[in-house]
Design a protein around this motif. Structure first.
Motif, PDB file in Angstrom:
ATOM      1  N   LEU A 166       0.823  -1.204   0.000  1.00  0.00           N
ATOM      2  CA  LEU A 166       0.000   0.000   0.000  1.00  0.00           C
ATOM      3  C   LEU A 166       0.861   1.260   0.000  1.00  0.00           C
ATOM      4  CD1 LEU A 166      -2.926  -0.760   2.477  1.00  0.00           C
ATOM      5  CD2 LEU A 166      -3.043  -0.553  -0.003  1.00  0.00           C
ATOM      6  N   GLN A 169       3.496   0.678  -3.720  1.00  0.00           N
ATOM      7  CA  GLN A 169       2.979   0.480  -5.075  1.00  0.00           C
ATOM      8  C   GLN A 169       2.434   1.787  -5.641  1.00  0.00           C
ATOM      9  OE1 GLN A 169       2.897  -2.351  -7.164  1.00  0.00           O
ATOM     10  NE2 GLN A 169       2.245  -0.798  -8.631  1.00  0.00           N
ATOM     11  N   GLU A 171       0.240   4.172  -8.146  1.00  0.00           N
ATOM     12  CA  GLU A 171      -1.032   4.108  -8.854  1.00  0.00           C
ATOM     13  C   GLU A 171      -0.787   4.348 -10.346  1.00  0.00           C
ATOM     14  OE1 GLU A 171      -3.549   7.058  -7.202  1.00  0.00           O
ATOM     15  OE2 GLU A 171      -3.467   6.262  -5.157  1.00  0.00           O
ATOM     16  N   PRO A 251      -6.804  -6.881  -5.892  1.00  0.00           N
ATOM     17  CA  PRO A 251      -5.512  -6.692  -6.555  1.00  0.00           C
ATOM     18  C   PRO A 251      -4.734  -7.988  -6.707  1.00  0.00           C
ATOM     19  CG  PRO A 251      -5.355  -6.042  -4.252  1.00  0.00           C
ATOM     20  CD  PRO A 251      -6.795  -6.406  -4.486  1.00  0.00           C
ATOM     21  N   ALA A 272      -2.235  -4.632  -9.592  1.00  0.00           N
ATOM     22  CA  ALA A 272      -2.188  -3.835  -8.362  1.00  0.00           C
ATOM     23  C   ALA A 272      -2.191  -2.342  -8.642  1.00  0.00           C
ATOM     24  CB  ALA A 272      -0.962  -4.225  -7.538  1.00  0.00           C
ATOM     25  N   ASP A 273      -1.458  -1.883  -9.667  1.00  0.00           N
ATOM     26  CA  ASP A 273      -1.398  -0.441  -9.904  1.00  0.00           C
ATOM     27  C   ASP A 273      -2.724   0.102 -10.428  1.00  0.00           C
ATOM     28  OD1 ASP A 273      -1.100  -1.754 -12.318  1.00  0.00           O
ATOM     29  OD2 ASP A 273       0.757  -0.742 -12.898  1.00  0.00           O
ATOM     30  N   TRP A 275      -5.705  -1.343  -9.620  1.00  0.00           N
ATOM     31  CA  TRP A 275      -6.578  -1.440  -8.446  1.00  0.00           C
ATOM     32  C   TRP A 275      -6.331  -0.286  -7.480  1.00  0.00           C
ATOM     33  CZ3 TRP A 275      -5.988  -1.733  -3.206  1.00  0.00           C
ATOM     34  CH2 TRP A 275      -7.103  -2.140  -2.465  1.00  0.00           C
ATOM     35  N   MET A 276      -5.053   0.069  -7.274  1.00  0.00           N
ATOM     36  CA  MET A 276      -4.717   1.155  -6.352  1.00  0.00           C
ATOM     37  C   MET A 276      -5.357   2.464  -6.788  1.00  0.00           C
ATOM     38  SD  MET A 276      -2.571   0.294  -3.769  1.00  0.00           S
ATOM     39  CE  MET A 276      -1.531   1.711  -3.478  1.00  0.00           C
ATOM     40  N   TYR A 277      -5.343   2.716  -8.086  1.00  0.00           N
ATOM     41  CA  TYR A 277      -5.944   3.957  -8.580  1.00  0.00           C
ATOM     42  C   TYR A 277      -7.449   3.958  -8.330  1.00  0.00           C
ATOM     43  CZ  TYR A 277      -6.908   7.865 -11.728  1.00  0.00           C
ATOM     44  OH  TYR A 277      -7.324   9.059 -12.259  1.00  0.00           O
TER      45      TYR A 277
END
Length: 349
Positions: A166, A169, A171, A251, A272-273, A275-277
């Motif tokens: 978190l 990573q 975004e 993610p 993951a990138d 999903w993070m956004y």
């Protein structure tokens, strides 16, 4: 860390590399411009699917043999090349020379249509396929029959725990600075949409207003039958709290490829990138104000420009992913596959 060497003479063909998950856009074709390298320097990924020539048409294979190879709906052709090809950034390749008679491409570079086009500089053995044509992500695919891995003697970077990820990573924005849709997003949503349809059981899916709706709702509305929503779709993952939805967007770990365990009824993976956004970006960037304003006062900059065309998931990756899901054998989902596969259909792809 790993170094790949020629299986014939033992010459080093790469620098020291650490393994990461294969990106979902590894085989994407996008636009008509030169795309950047598929992988970060110092990393490699393994493709479990067959790669490269020879290619056989569906009519030559038949459904029974195709299903034995993990394909459950008709496709134009299937690769009968080796599985386990190793993707490497072009800058990490060492000790190779081009094979001139295998340098075919469509426009601006090589597309690998003729198989391995790089040879070991020491012994001349064909060892890899360089792809750098426009519309393709730049990558070198090491032929698993012609190379072997060796321990480089240094430990690989540790895979971060989800809580650490978190913080570390980055975004990946949905829109590029030039005001165009990010091709990685186009690929990721195309793949995720196939998984999402497979777990929907053909029922309407409710998507709350927001970034998730921006990239999924129009396609779901076009492909699923009309009627009141039956299942809920929402993000789930590290740093998020709340009741588990019926279908969770979760993610994928960028190094291990493991999927977050959500506890929901069904899970759909996202890089993951991406999903993070979706999970944490507020579509605005706050910058410290200047010009004498008090400390900790922020100004609200305008959001970046939006593309001039609607967002469309990658049609080819959607079809390829759906064809490899056993659920596509269900009549309702096969009907969706056939509709999208029909090139006369424009929306939503």
């Amino acid at each position: 860390m790993t170094v790949f060497v020629c299986a014939g003479c033992g010459a080093s063909l790469t620098g020291a590399l650490s393994q990461v998950a294969l990106p979902v856009h590894a085989h994407q074709q996008y636009g008509h411009e030169l795309l950047p390298p598929l992988l970060e320097p110092g990393t490699y990924a393994v493709d479990p699917q067959p790669f490269g020539p020879p290619w056989l048409r569906w009519e030559e294979i038949g459904s029974e043999e195709a299903e034995a190879r993990g394909v459950y709906a008709p496709v134009y052709s299937l690769s009968y090349g080796p599985s386990g090809a190793v993707a490497v950034a072009p800058g990490d390749i060492r000790g190779t020379v081009v094979i001139p008679e295998r340098c075919d491409g469509l426009c601006c570079g090589l597309d690998g249509r003729d198989g391995p086009n790089l040879a070991c500089a020491r012994c001349g053995r064909a060892v890899a396929t360089l792809i750098d044509d426009c519309s393709y992500w730049q990558v070198v695919w090491l032929d698993p029959r012609a190379v072997r891995p060796l321990d480089a003697g240094a430990p690989a970077p540790r895979a971060l725990a989800w809580e650490e990820l978190l913080k570390e990573q980055r975004e990946l924005p949905l829109v590029e600075r030039i005001g165009a849709w990010n091709p990685v997003w186009v690929a990721a949503i195309g793949v995720a949409l196939a998984h999402l349809l497979a777990v929907s059981n053909g029922t309407r899916v409710a998507v709350s207003t927001g970034p998730v709706a921006d990239v999924f709702r129009s396609a779901l509305d076009a492909l699923l039958p009309p009627g009141p929503p039956v299942k809920s779709l929402a993000l789930a993952g590290p740093g998020l709290h709340g009741p588990a939805p019926d279908i969770a967007l979760v993610p994928l770990h960028p190094r291990t490829g493991d999927m977050w365990s959500s506890g929901a009824g069904a899970s759909v993976p996202l890089p993951a990138d991406v999903w993070m956004y979706l999970a944490f970006n507020r579509n605005r960037r706050l910058h410290p104000a200047s010009g004498g304003l008090p400390h900790d006062v922020y100004r609200d900059d305008r959001p970046p420009p939006l593309p001039s065309i609607p967002f469309r998931p990658d049609r080819e990756l959607f079809l390829d992913t759906l064809a490899r899901l056993p659920e596509v054998r269900q009549p309702w989902l096969r009907a969706i596959y056939d509709r999208v596969e029909d090139r006369r259909l424009v929306f939503p792809f």
